[in-house]
Write a protein that holds these residues in place. Structure first.
Motif, mmCIF file in Angstrom:
data_model
loop_
_atom_site.group_PDB
_atom_site.id
_atom_site.type_symbol
_atom_site.label_atom_id
_atom_site.label_comp_id
_atom_site.label_asym_id
_atom_site.label_seq_id
_atom_site.Cartn_x
_atom_site.Cartn_y
_atom_site.Cartn_z
ATOM 1 N N THR A 191 0.843 -1.203 0.000
ATOM 2 C CA THR A 191 0.000 0.000 0.000
ATOM 3 C C THR A 191 0.874 1.248 0.000
ATOM 4 O OG1 THR A 191 -1.750 -1.201 1.161
ATOM 5 C CG2 THR A 191 -1.834 1.209 1.245
ATOM 6 N N ARG A 200 -0.083 -2.081 -7.365
ATOM 7 C CA ARG A 200 -1.372 -2.519 -7.899
ATOM 8 C C ARG A 200 -1.534 -3.982 -7.495
ATOM 9 N NH1 ARG A 200 0.665 -0.620 -13.614
ATOM 10 N NH2 ARG A 200 2.557 -1.072 -12.448
ATOM 11 N N ARG A 258 -4.406 -7.011 -5.343
ATOM 12 C CA ARG A 258 -5.679 -7.329 -4.708
ATOM 13 C C ARG A 258 -5.471 -8.520 -3.792
ATOM 14 N NH1 ARG A 258 -5.814 -8.745 -9.958
ATOM 15 N NH2 ARG A 258 -6.603 -10.792 -10.587
ATOM 16 N N GLU A 311 0.730 -10.225 -13.867
ATOM 17 C CA GLU A 311 0.522 -10.331 -12.426
ATOM 18 C C GLU A 311 1.100 -11.648 -11.930
ATOM 19 O OE1 GLU A 311 -3.651 -8.071 -11.531
ATOM 20 O OE2 GLU A 311 -3.812 -10.081 -12.402
ATOM 21 N N ILE A 348 -2.299 -12.826 -2.430
ATOM 22 C CA ILE A 348 -2.190 -11.514 -3.069
ATOM 23 C C ILE A 348 -1.892 -11.759 -4.539
ATOM 24 C CG2 ILE A 348 -0.720 -9.467 -3.294
ATOM 25 C CD1 ILE A 348 -0.594 -9.341 -0.257
#
Length: 165
Positions: free
Chosen positions: A19, A24, A26, A133, A145
């Motif tokens: 953070t 980027r 999730r 990702e 994550i």
């Protein structure tokens, strides 16, 4: 310290770091799974995106070092290549006690980040080819994550070493 408390700290540290660095990413909550194939299915990600973490010991030639080696879950590590990179004669997987001490995580929950000064981070570049990702357990078996690959490389700054078979 219980397993939950140990893993809670790494999870929170990891989320705070990502953070703070504007990554980027999730977070996914799921059943506690540590095996690469099973957790990829639960996440809905490809096995190739999975960032598998191996804690290794490199020895020989006056070298004694612990290494956190990150590779695609679809690949197998050649620990001889890890040893050679650091000038050692051989490399082996660390014991469960060493893993917990160095990562504060249990097998299967280790994220591809080193928060211990005695644990050198390397990553096989094959993990990042054609992957926007990467996915990994986040210090806990029930949390994953999914992180932008460029952000991972920018934040974690692993040494890139070819060490797959």
């Amino acid at each position: 310290m219980s397993e939950y408390e140990i893993n809670q700290d790494i999870y929170n540290q990891l989320v705070s770091l990502l953070t703070h660095e504007g990554a980027r990413f999730r977070i996914m909550e799921h059943e506690p799974v540590g095996k690469c194939e099973a957790v990829s299915a639960v996440r809905g990600t490809r096995l190739e995106q999975g960032a598998k973490a191996l804690v290794c010991k490199v020895k020989g030639n006056s070298v004694k070092r612990h290494v956190l080696a990150i590779l695609s879950a679809a690949q197998q590590a050649d620990l001889g290549k890890v040893a050679h990179h650091f000038g050692g004669l051989k490399a082996s997987l660390a014991s469960p006690m060493e893993v917990e001490t160095l990562t504060q995580c249990v097998f299967g929950a280790i994220p591809p980040f080193s928060f211990h000064p005695g644990l050198t981070l390397i990553a096989d570049p094959g993990l990042f080819f054609q992957q926007q990702e990467i996915a990994f357990n986040a210090g806990r078996l029930e949390k994953s994550i999914i992180l932008n690959t460029e952000d991972y490389l920018r934040i974690a700054r692993p040494q890139l070493v070819n060490f797959t078979r």
